[in-house]
Design an enzyme around this catalytic site. Structure first.
Site, PDB file in Angstrom:
ATOM      1  CD  GLU A  49       9.201  11.890 -16.114  1.00 24.96           C
ATOM      2  OE1 GLU A  49       8.255  12.659 -15.868  1.00 24.96           O
ATOM      3  OE2 GLU A  49      10.345  12.301 -16.374  1.00 24.96           O
ATOM      4  CG  HIS A  62      -1.650  -1.228   1.492  1.00 22.86           C
ATOM      5  ND1 HIS A  62      -2.888  -1.527   0.965  1.00 22.86           N
ATOM      6  CD2 HIS A  62      -1.287  -2.319   2.223  1.00 22.86           C
ATOM      7  CE1 HIS A  62      -3.268  -2.737   1.364  1.00 22.86           C
ATOM      8  NE2 HIS A  62      -2.303  -3.239   2.126  1.00 22.86           N
ATOM      9  CE  LYS A  91      13.006  19.045 -11.749  1.00 21.39           C
ATOM     10  NZ  LYS A  91      11.742  19.324 -12.405  1.00 21.39           N
ATOM     11  CB  SER A 131      14.278  21.902 -16.457  1.00 22.77           C
ATOM     12  OG  SER A 131      13.593  23.133 -16.548  1.00 22.77           O
TER      13      SER A 131
END
Ligand code: ARG
Length: 459
Positions: free
Chosen positions: A291, A157, A284, A278
């Site tokens: 992704e 969970h 970044k 970025s």
């Protein structure tokens, strides 16, 4: 006499809009090598049964190999007036050989030709995916020694649950990828039967030898029912499903590592050459590869859906709808191959941040279950032990401490027989050492599994 302006049965030339709408050359050109392989086998069989002479077969074979070389050298222009790759190659053959080239299509139809070519292509593609899966498994197994002593919190969970050894984690992915490989092998077995020679749908009155072409093309057997196999795309659906499972596994792995790469988790560093920046935020270092692996899964599952819906309403036997199977399956293969190809170096190059993990490893009561099991082994019923540890966890939480730091009196309040030995299972390291069962994260178990995987993957 038929009028020379007619095109066979057709009174009029095909409308150019129809050509544009129905062409498949824009996406099936990649079947060229398999088409040529199938045609050579067919020509050899036609010679064997006396339809082609030795010279004719030789001329056809030579011309087909020249055409292959031409295509590979880029000397190949396509035209939608020749619907697909099969017609392009046949036209090139006839341009080279005249009437001899016109004999090749004896005893076959494009329906069985397409099915044969596609089976041959998918068979090779499945083999490529299997090899890529193996490389990814090796990447995970290859990490096991360097991460041997690293303990990671494992979750249910998404809440801290129990500790595991990092290699236990890596081998969990190996198991999933192994099932993917088994699915692919299984799909390959069913795919590997020859449809060549079922002709349009009913077979042919030409005395062809289907066993002969099947053997030449490396098929295990000949498909027994011409109606069935000329409409059969089970192999397309099965491979799309096998690919969807691979993509799904990759997606959950990617999701996990994206979380692990956050400052909130801070479990892992990804190699910088596999990250992106970025355009506005200079700090970044983003996990875009992961992704996109997660994102591209949608395309693969989408292809599976496309294919299921494509097939579900088709009566026997060949229907032109079947032409639509190729873009979907090609895309699924391309996507999964690209994901697997980039996943392996990412797995190899990642660094597990043991220091950062260790700083918070005693948070979350990862040892609570092992402590409960210790009480059970002392003779306390499981439900009672569960309740007792629950109370201790509440107490430790209240005092902002861990189970290992509670004084012995607290344990003895719950069970007077408990002594100092209880501390032997407390703390994450002790909890790990206490595991025993087969398949668990017990250090001995994990060690045995690592060596079993190394043998299995020939590392
Ligand atoms: N281009 C078609 C395909 O890829 C071949 C169609 C052959 N059959 C037909 N009856 N039109 O499926």
């Amino acid at each position: 006499m038929a009028s020379p302006s007619r095109s066979g049965v057709f009174a009029k030339e095909t409308d150019s809009r129809v050509e544009l709408f129905t062409e498949s050359i824009s996406f099936d050109a990649r079947l060229y090598a398999h088409d040529i392989r199938g045609s050579i086998a067919h020509a050899q069989m036609l010679e064997k049964i006396g339809i082609l002479t030795d010279n004719e077969r030789e001329a056809i074979e030579g011309a087909l190999l020249d055409i292959k070389a031409d295509i590979e050298a880029g000397n190949f222009t396509t035209s939608i007036s020749l619907e697909d790759i099969h017609m392009h190659i046949e036209k090139m053959l006839i341009d080279k050989l005249g009437d001899v080239g016109r004999k090749l299509h004896t005893g076959r139809s494009r329906n069985d030709q397409v099915s044969t070519d596609f089976r041959l292509w998918v068979r090779d593609a499945l083999d490529r995916v299997d090899e890529l899966l193996l490389q990814l498994q090796r990447a995970f197994v290859g990490r096991c020694d360097q991460d041997a002593d690293t303990i990671i919190p494992a979750y249910t969970h998404m809440q801290r649950a129990q500790p595991v050894l990092a290699p236990h984690y890596w081998l969990a992915y190996c198991e999933k990828l192994q099932r993917d490989r088994e699915r692919i092998a299984d799909c390959r077995k069913r795919l590997n039967e020859s449809s060549l020679g079922v002709a349009a749908l009913a077979g042919t009155s030409i005395p062809i030898d289907r066993q002969d072409t099947a053997e030449r093309l490396g098929f295990d057997r000949v498909a027994a029912n011409s109606l069935d196999v000329s409409s059969d795309r089970d192999f397309v659906l099965e491979s799309a499903f096998a690919l969807s499972m691979v993509a799904t596994h990759l997606s959950s792995w990617a999701e996990e590592w994206i979380l692990w790469k956050t400052i909130e988790f801070d479990f892992i560093d990804l190699p910088h050459e596999f990250c992106t920046g970025s355009s506005i935020m200079p700090q970044k270092i983003n996990p875009d590869i992961l992704e996109l692996i997660r994102g591209k899964t949608g395309r693969v599952i989408g292809s599976l859906q496309t294919l299921l819906i494509l097939i579900k309403g088709l009566p026997l036997a060949y229907n032109r709808d079947l032409q639509e199977d190729k873009p979907a399956l090609f895309d699924a293969f391309d996507t999964v191959e690209a994901c697997l190809d980039i996943a392996a170096p990412l797995v190899e190059g990642a660094t597990i941040k043991a220091d950062s993990i260790n700083q918070r490893l005693e948070q979350g009561f990862l040892d609570a279950t092992t402590m409960m099991e210790y009480l059970i082994l002392q003779g306390i019923p499981q439900r009672t032990a569960h309740h007792m540890i629950g109370c201790l966890v509440a107490l430790a939480t209240e005092h902002n401490t861990s189970l290992a730091k509670l004084p012995l009196e607290e344990f003895q309040k719950l069970s007077p027989d408990l002594d100092e030995k209880i501390y032997g299972v407390l703390g994450v390291k002790n909890a790990i050492a206490a595991f025993k069962s087969y398949g668990s994260t017990a250090p001995e178990q994990v060690k045995a599994q690592i060596s079993a995987w190394k043998t299995r993957l020939e590392m």
